[in-house]
Design a protein around this motif. Sequence first.
Motif, mmCIF file in Angstrom:
data_model
loop_
_atom_site.group_PDB
_atom_site.id
_atom_site.type_symbol
_atom_site.label_atom_id
_atom_site.label_comp_id
_atom_site.label_asym_id
_atom_site.label_seq_id
_atom_site.Cartn_x
_atom_site.Cartn_y
_atom_site.Cartn_z
ATOM 1 N N ARG A 63 0.820 -1.212 0.000
ATOM 2 C CA ARG A 63 0.000 0.000 0.000
ATOM 3 C C ARG A 63 0.851 1.259 0.000
ATOM 4 O O ARG A 63 2.017 1.223 0.365
ATOM 5 N N ARG A 64 0.220 2.364 -0.369
ATOM 6 C CA ARG A 64 0.914 3.645 -0.444
ATOM 7 C C ARG A 64 1.331 4.146 0.942
ATOM 8 O O ARG A 64 2.315 4.866 1.084
ATOM 9 N N GLY A 65 0.588 3.772 1.982
ATOM 10 C CA GLY A 65 0.900 4.179 3.340
ATOM 11 C C GLY A 65 0.583 3.054 4.308
ATOM 12 O O GLY A 65 0.002 2.039 3.924
ATOM 13 N N PRO A 66 0.970 3.208 5.587
ATOM 14 C CA PRO A 66 0.766 2.149 6.581
ATOM 15 C C PRO A 66 -0.662 2.124 7.128
ATOM 16 O O PRO A 66 -0.947 2.718 8.147
ATOM 17 N N GLY A 67 -1.558 1.447 6.441
ATOM 18 C CA GLY A 67 -2.937 1.330 6.900
ATOM 19 C C GLY A 67 -3.839 0.844 5.782
ATOM 20 O O GLY A 67 -3.532 1.009 4.599
ATOM 21 N N LEU A 68 -4.969 0.246 6.175
ATOM 22 C CA LEU A 68 -5.903 -0.297 5.190
ATOM 23 C C LEU A 68 -6.609 0.784 4.382
ATOM 24 O O LEU A 68 -7.182 0.501 3.328
ATOM 25 N N THR A 69 -6.586 2.018 4.841
ATOM 26 C CA THR A 69 -7.239 3.091 4.104
ATOM 27 C C THR A 69 -6.406 3.583 2.923
ATOM 28 O O THR A 69 -6.921 4.285 2.059
ATOM 29 N N HIS A 70 -5.139 3.215 2.896
ATOM 30 C CA HIS A 70 -4.267 3.628 1.785
ATOM 31 C C HIS A 70 -4.465 2.707 0.595
ATOM 32 O O HIS A 70 -4.688 1.507 0.749
ATOM 33 N N ARG A 71 -4.359 3.270 -0.592
ATOM 34 C CA ARG A 71 -4.605 2.467 -1.787
ATOM 35 C C ARG A 71 -3.476 1.479 -2.038
ATOM 36 O O ARG A 71 -2.320 1.709 -1.641
ATOM 37 N N VAL A 72 -3.811 0.392 -2.709
ATOM 38 C CA VAL A 72 -2.843 -0.641 -3.070
ATOM 39 C C VAL A 72 -2.123 -0.181 -4.330
ATOM 40 O O VAL A 72 -2.758 0.083 -5.356
ATOM 41 N N ASP A 73 -0.795 -0.087 -4.245
ATOM 42 C CA ASP A 73 0.013 0.308 -5.396
ATOM 43 C C ASP A 73 0.625 -0.892 -6.107
ATOM 44 O O ASP A 73 0.957 -0.813 -7.282
ATOM 45 N N TRP A 74 0.819 -1.991 -5.370
ATOM 46 C CA TRP A 74 1.555 -3.122 -5.906
ATOM 47 C C TRP A 74 1.051 -4.388 -5.229
ATOM 48 O O TRP A 74 0.700 -4.353 -4.053
ATOM 49 N N VAL A 75 1.049 -5.497 -5.961
ATOM 50 C CA VAL A 75 0.674 -6.781 -5.373
ATOM 51 C C VAL A 75 1.803 -7.767 -5.635
ATOM 52 O O VAL A 75 2.150 -8.022 -6.799
ATOM 53 N N PHE A 76 2.378 -8.288 -4.562
ATOM 54 C CA PHE A 76 3.394 -9.335 -4.690
ATOM 55 C C PHE A 76 2.653 -10.665 -4.849
ATOM 56 O O PHE A 76 1.700 -10.936 -4.121
ATOM 57 N N THR A 77 3.096 -11.500 -5.802
ATOM 58 C CA THR A 77 2.344 -12.716 -6.115
ATOM 59 C C THR A 77 3.173 -13.991 -6.071
ATOM 60 O O THR A 77 2.736 -15.021 -6.572
ATOM 61 N N ARG A 78 4.349 -13.961 -5.470
ATOM 62 C CA ARG A 78 5.178 -15.167 -5.408
ATOM 63 C C ARG A 78 5.494 -15.519 -3.963
ATOM 64 O O ARG A 78 6.187 -14.776 -3.265
ATOM 65 N N ALA A 79 5.000 -16.655 -3.525
ATOM 66 C CA ALA A 79 5.295 -17.120 -2.164
ATOM 67 C C ALA A 79 6.800 -17.280 -2.012
ATOM 68 O O ALA A 79 7.482 -17.778 -2.913
ATOM 69 N N GLY A 80 7.315 -16.842 -0.886
ATOM 70 C CA GLY A 80 8.747 -16.974 -0.614
ATOM 71 C C GLY A 80 9.597 -15.881 -1.214
ATOM 72 O O GLY A 80 10.815 -15.871 -1.026
ATOM 73 N N MET A 81 9.008 -14.940 -1.903
ATOM 74 C CA MET A 81 9.776 -13.869 -2.534
ATOM 75 C C MET A 81 10.551 -13.087 -1.477
ATOM 76 O O MET A 81 9.992 -12.677 -0.469
ATOM 77 N N PRO A 82 11.855 -12.881 -1.697
ATOM 78 C CA PRO A 82 12.619 -12.082 -0.724
ATOM 79 C C PRO A 82 12.225 -10.609 -0.831
ATOM 80 O O PRO A 82 12.007 -10.093 -1.933
ATOM 81 N N LEU A 83 12.106 -9.966 0.314
ATOM 82 C CA LEU A 83 11.756 -8.551 0.385
ATOM 83 C C LEU A 83 12.670 -7.871 1.384
ATOM 84 O O LEU A 83 13.089 -8.480 2.369
ATOM 85 N N LYS A 84 12.972 -6.604 1.133
ATOM 86 C CA LYS A 84 13.811 -5.825 2.036
ATOM 87 C C LYS A 84 12.936 -4.861 2.814
ATOM 88 O O LYS A 84 12.228 -4.043 2.224
ATOM 89 N N ILE A 85 12.972 -4.966 4.153
ATOM 90 C CA ILE A 85 12.241 -4.025 5.017
ATOM 91 C C ILE A 85 13.108 -2.780 5.180
ATOM 92 O O ILE A 85 14.263 -2.863 5.593
#
Length: 181
Positions: A63-85
């Motif tokens: 999402r664009r911001g930290p909360g359910l009210t923010h719009r979804v900008d991107w959807v990750f679709t691969r289980a196990g995909m590495p992500l950087k926090i």
Amino acid sequence: MKRFLGSIAILVAAATLPLAAQETDLPQPEKPPEEQCRPDIGCVTNLPLPRYVSLKGSEGNARRGPGLTHRVDWVFTRAGMPLKITAEYENWRRVEDFEGAGGWVHYSLLSGVRTVMVTLDMAEFHDDPDDGSPVIAQAEVGVIGRVQECLPEWCRITLDGARGWVRKAAIWGVKPDETID
């Protein structure tokens, strides 16, 4: 009577204090999530930033911001995909993938299981962490494997049950100087 006049004088004095002195008791507007924490330590978990995790399920909304009210900008679709926090705010983590795409994801969608993505076409997986050791497998760009351990220049990765050592330069999901036991 003098006591009463003294009380009035105190009230008048308080009412005429400079505005700046009165503002200290007012609540201050909340800073954006990125400005509330040290850039190298998460203010929610006290874990280092940035750090790597993986996508727990097969889908996760960024999402664009930290909360359910923010719009979804991107959807990750691969289980196990590495992500950087890269940031934390309450139950939300700002993440990015190997291309830099991402947004804010609820922490429940993330796993501490370390994975990597192959970024070099036909990356060679060796029997030992040595370029001279036998090549036991090759992987195409985009293949995801699970991290077993990492040395300064090599990581031992599991790909579909096969284990091999690959140079860190051929993968994304670990820091260049990171070691994992």
